[in-house]
Design a protein around this motif. Structure first.
Motif: not given
Length: 124
Positions: A34-44, A86-100, A103-105
């Motif tokens: 599994y891979v999680l990427e958060m482009p705004q913070s540069g975290e992977r 109290g601090e609000i954020f809107y989230v767009a989460n792109v989710v990719e599956f592999r074999d059910g 696999a990646r967000e």
């Protein structure tokens, strides 16, 4: 897999915004590599075990209101509103599956803002 993958995503979040599954339960839904990427913070983050550790250490998880899930097959986008005490954020989460399994967000966060006045005639 379309229906099963959508069910997995819909099963993560109830209407009250509190995650239905524990970090351990979510762990079983993710691929080993599994891979999680958060482009705004540069975290992977790589590996479902690292995600489990991160979730276990998270001090104050936000409430999450899911607004929409779109997609089919192995590719979905989850749109939501997260409240970090109290601090609000809107989230767009792109989710990719592999074999059910998830696999990646790629999670992109944005803060609400007031629109510029010039756009008012075009919006509701």
């Amino acid at each position: 897999m379309t229906d099963r993958n959508r069910e997995v995503l819909e099963g993560l979040w109830p209407s009250d915004g509190v995650l239905k599954l524990s970090a351990e339960d979510e762990h079983t839904l993710r691929a080993e590599d599994y891979v999680l990427e958060m482009p705004q913070s540069g975290e992977r983050l790589v590996g479902r075990d690292k995600m489990l550790a991160l979730q276990s250490e998270y001090p104050n998880p936000p409430s999450i209101e899911i607004q929409r899930i779109v997609g089919e097959g192995d590719h979905f986008v989850v749109l939501g509103r997260s409240d970090y005490g109290g601090e609000i954020f809107y989230v767009a989460n792109v989710v990719e599956f592999r074999d059910g399994r998830i696999a990646r967000e790629t999670r992109v966060y944005g803060s609400p803002f007031d629109p510029p006045a010039w756009r008012a005639p075009y919006t509701s």
